[in-house]
Design an enzyme around this catalytic site. Structure first.
Site, mmCIF file in Angstrom:
data_model
loop_
_atom_site.group_PDB
_atom_site.id
_atom_site.type_symbol
_atom_site.label_atom_id
_atom_site.label_comp_id
_atom_site.label_asym_id
_atom_site.label_seq_id
_atom_site.Cartn_x
_atom_site.Cartn_y
_atom_site.Cartn_z
ATOM 1 N N ASN A 11 3.984 -0.278 -0.008
ATOM 2 C CA ASN A 11 3.775 -1.722 0.097
ATOM 3 C C ASN A 11 3.120 -2.021 1.437
ATOM 4 O O ASN A 11 3.762 -1.952 2.480
ATOM 5 C CB ASN A 11 5.116 -2.442 -0.039
ATOM 6 C CG ASN A 11 5.013 -3.950 0.082
ATOM 7 O OD1 ASN A 11 4.046 -4.488 0.610
ATOM 8 N ND2 ASN A 11 6.031 -4.650 -0.387
ATOM 9 N N CYS A 66 2.490 -11.286 2.253
ATOM 10 C CA CYS A 66 1.906 -10.459 1.193
ATOM 11 C C CYS A 66 0.903 -11.214 0.327
ATOM 12 O O CYS A 66 0.152 -10.591 -0.427
ATOM 13 C CB CYS A 66 3.015 -9.871 0.326
ATOM 14 S SG CYS A 66 4.247 -8.941 1.264
ATOM 15 N N HIS A 105 -0.031 -7.978 -5.922
ATOM 16 C CA HIS A 105 0.455 -7.394 -4.679
ATOM 17 C C HIS A 105 1.307 -6.184 -5.020
ATOM 18 O O HIS A 105 2.164 -6.235 -5.918
ATOM 19 C CB HIS A 105 1.266 -8.429 -3.907
ATOM 20 C CG HIS A 105 2.144 -7.841 -2.854
ATOM 21 N ND1 HIS A 105 1.671 -6.950 -1.908
ATOM 22 C CD2 HIS A 105 3.484 -7.993 -2.608
ATOM 23 C CE1 HIS A 105 2.684 -6.579 -1.129
ATOM 24 N NE2 HIS A 105 3.775 -7.197 -1.531
#
Length: 323
Positions: A279, A124, A249
């Site tokens: 996500n 990520c 993120h």
């Protein structure tokens, strides 16, 4: 014997981002859709991760296809031609196969001839790692213009009966074009990792699905990441109150809000793309930044803080000038 000195190319004083681009798959999966097959509901998901819906790629859309869409849009927005790009970096942790490089395939599909091309896996935090690498390459004279892409198809690594993961992860791609400049438009990257927690988010082998220890990751992210963000501001010479945007993120809305509170950027717009995109791991930061620019949420030329963190446990942050 006297050896000759090595020639060093003329280099740019700094690097900046010319443009962003993004791609979101057409299929929308809502919380109510998930509730039809697993024990959950809209209120439960929203209260824990802040997600209302997410995008899921079609069967014929892989890392390369997603990256081509986002990279092509960023390239078009930049005003450069494919022939102007001499390095392509693709950040991903959800590749279908370990080789060949997906970056090379994306470059070929976009008509970029013979660039340097490689994939980068920092999960990520991958886009921030790739952006830092692109900036360094431009300033060292190793590249003139770099296409940086975060492309993820997380859905292919999900157990759709596991509500701890299938409610969170999604698919998409975002990209940016980096070039040289007289004045820096990409600040120093602050990056690192906490390898002791490498197994907190993991795909154990090629026959497994993604697993994560949600509470452990939540505690780490809400305590360890804000100091990294503040260091990136300090190294860039930008005070938090001068930030126009914070783009963490898009892991979990509660994590995003906790980081923003600790950074104390009182005048900044905080990205919340997770609500409608889920996500998307290494794609989440450029996806969110691209949407903020397209909506006119942030002014061109203003500073924005990018903060990536995730599996590894890897993290990276830098301040950029919004194109």
């Amino acid at each position: 014997m006297v050896s000759a000195g090595l020639r060093i190319p003329e280099v740019a004083a700094g690097a900046r981002i010319l443009a962003f681009g993004d791609y979101r798959p057409a299929k929308v999966v809502t919380n109510d859709d998930l509730a039809k097959s697993i024990d959950t509901d809209d209120a439960w998901i929203r209260s824990r991760v802040g997600i209302a819906e997410r995008r899921i790629a079609a069967d014929d859309e892989g890392i390369v296809e997603l990256g081509v869409h986002a990279g092509g849009k960023a390239l078009a927005n930049s005003g450069l031609a494919p022939s102007d790009i001499d390095l392509v970096i693709l950040a991903t942790c959800s590749a279908e196969s370990p080789m060949p490089s997906h970056a090379a395939a994306v470059a070929h599909r976009l008509g970029i001839d013979a660039p340097g091309a490689f994939d980068l896996n920092a999960a990520c935090a991958g886009f921030c790692y790739a952006l830092g690498t692109a900036s360094a390459a431009v300033r060292a004279g190793s590249a003139r213009n770099v296409l940086v892409i975060g492309s993820e198809k997380m859905s292919q690594w999900l157990d759709w009966t596991d509500r701890t993961t299938c409610i969170i992860f999604a698919d998409g791609a975002g990209a940016a074009v980096v070039t040289g400049s007289d004045e820096p438009g990409i600040g120093p990257v602050v990056w690192g990792s906490d390898g002791e927690g490498f197994d907190k988010i993991i795909i154990p082998d090629r026959h497994s699905f993604i697993r994560q220890e949600g509470q452990a990751v939540f505690r780490w992210a809400t305590t360890a990441i804000a100091p990294v963000a503040l260091e990136a501001c300090e190294r860039a010479g930008v005070a938090p109150q001068d930030l126009a945007a914070i783009v963490p993120h898009q892991a979990n809305l509660r994590i995003i809000e906790a980081i923003a509170r600790k950074v104390k950027a009182v005048n900044a717009v905080v990205a919340d793309d997770i609500v409608h995109s889920g996500n998307t791991s290494g794609a989440s930061i450029p996806l969110a930044m691209s949407r903020m620019i397209e909506r006119g949420d942030v002014p061109s030329g203003a500073p924005a803080l990018l903060v990536g963190f995730g599996a590894g446990l890897s993290y990276a942050a830098q301040v950029i000038q919004i194109p």
